[in-house]
Design a protein around this motif. Structure first.
Motif, PDB file in Angstrom:
ATOM      1  N   ARG A  50       5.446   2.471   5.462  1.00 56.26           N
ATOM      2  CA  ARG A  50       6.801   3.019   5.269  1.00 56.26           C
ATOM      3  C   ARG A  50       7.026   3.441   3.817  1.00 56.26           C
ATOM      4  NH1 ARG A  50      10.253   6.217   6.886  1.00 56.26           N
ATOM      5  NH2 ARG A  50      12.393   5.684   6.535  1.00 56.26           N
ATOM      6  N   ILE A  51       6.609   2.614   2.876  1.00 55.05           N
ATOM      7  CA  ILE A  51       6.785   2.936   1.453  1.00 55.05           C
ATOM      8  C   ILE A  51       5.999   4.188   1.087  1.00 55.05           C
ATOM      9  CG2 ILE A  51       6.262   2.157  -0.900  1.00 55.05           C
ATOM     10  CD1 ILE A  51       6.927  -0.716   0.136  1.00 55.05           C
ATOM     11  N   LEU A  52       4.725   4.232   1.469  1.00 50.07           N
ATOM     12  CA  LEU A  52       3.910   5.419   1.166  1.00 50.07           C
ATOM     13  C   LEU A  52       4.473   6.662   1.844  1.00 50.07           C
ATOM     14  CD1 LEU A  52       0.310   3.948   1.333  1.00 50.07           C
ATOM     15  CD2 LEU A  52       1.445   4.904  -0.675  1.00 50.07           C
ATOM     16  N   SER A  53       4.947   6.520   3.070  1.00 47.62           N
ATOM     17  CA  SER A  53       5.546   7.659   3.775  1.00 47.62           C
ATOM     18  C   SER A  53       6.763   8.190   3.036  1.00 47.62           C
ATOM     19  CB  SER A  53       5.942   7.267   5.200  1.00 47.62           C
ATOM     20  OG  SER A  53       4.813   6.969   5.964  1.00 47.62           O
ATOM     21  N   LEU A  54       7.609   7.299   2.564  1.00 43.57           N
ATOM     22  CA  LEU A  54       8.802   7.724   1.828  1.00 43.57           C
ATOM     23  C   LEU A  54       8.443   8.494   0.563  1.00 43.57           C
ATOM     24  CD1 LEU A  54      11.035   4.534   2.174  1.00 43.57           C
ATOM     25  CD2 LEU A  54      11.448   6.790   3.203  1.00 43.57           C
ATOM     26  N   ILE A  55       7.370   8.078  -0.101  1.00 40.55           N
ATOM     27  CA  ILE A  55       6.942   8.745  -1.326  1.00 40.55           C
ATOM     28  C   ILE A  55       6.330  10.116  -1.027  1.00 40.55           C
ATOM     29  CG2 ILE A  55       5.289   8.637  -3.247  1.00 40.55           C
ATOM     30  CD1 ILE A  55       5.597   5.548  -3.087  1.00 40.55           C
ATOM     31  N   LYS A  97      11.264  -6.791   5.879  1.00 37.52           N
ATOM     32  CA  LYS A  97      11.877  -7.523   6.987  1.00 37.52           C
ATOM     33  C   LYS A  97      12.294  -6.609   8.132  1.00 37.52           C
ATOM     34  CE  LYS A  97      13.581 -10.978   3.803  1.00 37.52           C
ATOM     35  NZ  LYS A  97      14.717 -11.457   3.054  1.00 37.52           N
ATOM     36  N   LYS A  98      12.348  -5.288   7.871  1.00 42.42           N
ATOM     37  CA  LYS A  98      12.744  -4.355   8.912  1.00 42.42           C
ATOM     38  C   LYS A  98      11.631  -4.204   9.925  1.00 42.42           C
ATOM     39  CE  LYS A  98      15.894  -1.656   6.124  1.00 42.42           C
ATOM     40  NZ  LYS A  98      16.225  -0.343   5.619  1.00 42.42           N
ATOM     41  N   GLU A  99      12.008  -3.913  11.145  1.00 40.55           N
ATOM     42  CA  GLU A  99      11.037  -3.709  12.217  1.00 40.55           C
ATOM     43  C   GLU A  99      10.716  -2.223  12.310  1.00 40.55           C
ATOM     44  OE1 GLU A  99       9.412  -5.924  14.163  1.00 40.55           O
ATOM     45  OE2 GLU A  99      10.307  -7.423  12.858  1.00 40.55           O
ATOM     46  N   TYR A 100       9.457  -1.897  12.232  1.00 39.76           N
ATOM     47  CA  TYR A 100       9.005  -0.523  12.399  1.00 39.76           C
ATOM     48  C   TYR A 100       8.027  -0.491  13.559  1.00 39.76           C
ATOM     49  CZ  TYR A 100      10.988   0.129   7.801  1.00 39.76           C
ATOM     50  OH  TYR A 100      11.833   0.171   6.744  1.00 39.76           O
ATOM     51  N   ASP A 136      14.380  -6.461   1.111  1.00 41.90           N
ATOM     52  CA  ASP A 136      14.474  -6.549   2.559  1.00 41.90           C
ATOM     53  C   ASP A 136      13.655  -5.494   3.304  1.00 41.90           C
ATOM     54  OD1 ASP A 136      16.078  -4.430   1.803  1.00 41.90           O
ATOM     55  OD2 ASP A 136      17.603  -4.848   3.304  1.00 41.90           O
ATOM     56  N   ILE A 137      12.939  -4.625   2.604  1.00 45.37           N
ATOM     57  CA  ILE A 137      12.210  -3.552   3.295  1.00 45.37           C
ATOM     58  C   ILE A 137      11.136  -4.108   4.219  1.00 45.37           C
ATOM     59  CG2 ILE A 137      10.454  -3.101   1.529  1.00 45.37           C
ATOM     60  CD1 ILE A 137      10.979  -0.084   2.207  1.00 45.37           C
ATOM     61  N   PRO A 173      -0.339  22.657   7.796  1.00 44.01           N
ATOM     62  CA  PRO A 173      -1.786  22.889   7.896  1.00 44.01           C
ATOM     63  C   PRO A 173      -2.578  21.639   7.523  1.00 44.01           C
ATOM     64  CG  PRO A 173      -0.848  24.015   5.994  1.00 44.01           C
ATOM     65  CD  PRO A 173       0.297  23.447   6.777  1.00 44.01           C
ATOM     66  N   ALA A 174      -3.839  21.591   7.951  1.00 43.29           N
ATOM     67  CA  ALA A 174      -4.687  20.418   7.709  1.00 43.29           C
ATOM     68  C   ALA A 174      -4.770  20.069   6.227  1.00 43.29           C
ATOM     69  CB  ALA A 174      -6.079  20.651   8.283  1.00 43.29           C
ATOM     70  N   SER A 175      -4.658  21.048   5.352  1.00 45.50           N
ATOM     71  CA  SER A 175      -4.746  20.786   3.911  1.00 45.50           C
ATOM     72  C   SER A 175      -3.571  19.966   3.395  1.00 45.50           C
ATOM     73  CB  SER A 175      -4.828  22.094   3.134  1.00 45.50           C
ATOM     74  OG  SER A 175      -3.638  22.839   3.319  1.00 45.50           O
ATOM     75  N   LYS A 176      -2.533  19.843   4.196  1.00 45.64           N
ATOM     76  CA  LYS A 176      -1.350  19.074   3.801  1.00 45.64           C
ATOM     77  C   LYS A 176      -1.168  17.818   4.653  1.00 45.64           C
ATOM     78  CE  LYS A 176       1.541  20.864   1.153  1.00 45.64           C
ATOM     79  NZ  LYS A 176       1.833  20.454  -0.188  1.00 45.64           N
ATOM     80  N   ARG A 177      -2.169  17.433   5.437  1.00 44.77           N
ATOM     81  CA  ARG A 177      -2.058  16.265   6.318  1.00 44.77           C
ATOM     82  C   ARG A 177      -2.744  15.055   5.702  1.00 44.77           C
ATOM     83  NH1 ARG A 177      -4.064  19.068  11.720  1.00 44.77           N
ATOM     84  NH2 ARG A 177      -2.445  20.634  11.839  1.00 44.77           N
ATOM     85  N   LEU A 178      -2.037  13.937   5.730  1.00 44.20           N
ATOM     86  CA  LEU A 178      -2.582  12.672   5.252  1.00 44.20           C
ATOM     87  C   LEU A 178      -2.551  11.659   6.382  1.00 44.20           C
ATOM     88  CD1 LEU A 178      -0.729  12.216   1.830  1.00 44.20           C
ATOM     89  CD2 LEU A 178      -2.884  13.393   2.277  1.00 44.20           C
ATOM     90  N   LEU A 179      -3.553  10.787   6.407  1.00 46.13           N
ATOM     91  CA  LEU A 179      -3.575   9.683   7.355  1.00 46.13           C
ATOM     92  C   LEU A 179      -3.449   8.389   6.565  1.00 46.13           C
ATOM     93  CD1 LEU A 179      -3.955   8.391  10.137  1.00 46.13           C
ATOM     94  CD2 LEU A 179      -6.442   8.572   9.783  1.00 46.13           C
ATOM     95  N   LEU A 180      -2.423   7.606   6.873  1.00 45.17           N
ATOM     96  CA  LEU A 180      -2.222   6.302   6.265  1.00 45.17           C
ATOM     97  C   LEU A 180      -2.676   5.243   7.256  1.00 45.17           C
ATOM     98  CD1 LEU A 180       1.389   6.802   4.838  1.00 45.17           C
ATOM     99  CD2 LEU A 180      -0.805   7.297   3.730  1.00 45.17           C
ATOM    100  N   VAL A 181      -3.504   4.306   6.795  1.00 43.61           N
ATOM    101  CA  VAL A 181      -4.028   3.264   7.666  1.00 43.61           C
ATOM    102  C   VAL A 181      -3.762   1.912   7.015  1.00 43.61           C
ATOM    103  CG1 VAL A 181      -6.035   2.410   8.919  1.00 43.61           C
ATOM    104  CG2 VAL A 181      -5.888   4.847   8.334  1.00 43.61           C
ATOM    105  N   ASP A 182      -2.924   1.110   7.655  1.00 45.07           N
ATOM    106  CA  ASP A 182      -2.583  -0.210   7.128  1.00 45.07           C
ATOM    107  C   ASP A 182      -1.972  -1.038   8.250  1.00 45.07           C
ATOM    108  OD1 ASP A 182      -1.561  -2.441   5.615  1.00 45.07           O
ATOM    109  OD2 ASP A 182      -1.496  -1.138   3.864  1.00 45.07           O
TER     110      ASP A 182
END
Length: 85
Positions: free
Chosen positions: A44-49, A14-17, A11-12, A28-37
């Motif tokens: 959401r899955i990548l963020s949780l990980i 099916k949720k509204e984000y 059901d993941i 710091p910038a060395s710990k920042r990631l940009l997810l594009v999808d």
């Protein structure tokens, strides 16, 4: 170092984000990631990980990602290669 185990329920997707670009600036910038999808469930899955180790920013369209890249520094960009818009 421990690995990550992620159990994904059916059901993941099916949720509204929110589909607004997301930026949090605390690490710091060395710990920042940009997810594009364009699929909210994938972000959401990548963020949780990754959220325990990295500051996550998200864009749901290519144009949003380009704007974020102009405004912020990221150590890594993870992107879907087949997106609409």
């Amino acid at each position: 170092r421990q690995g990550h185990l992620l159990n994904v329920r059916d059901d993941i997707s099916k949720k509204e984000y929110t589909k607004e670009p997301v930026v949090k600036s605390i690490k710091p910038a060395s710990k920042r990631l940009l997810l594009v999808d364009d699929e909210t469930a994938n972000i959401r899955i990548l963020s949780l990980i990754l959220e325990d180790e990295y500051e996550i920013s998200a864009a749901y369209r290519g144009e949003e990602a380009l704007k974020l890249l102009q405004e912020h520094k990221f150590a890594l960009v993870i992107t879907d290669i087949v997106m609409h818009g």
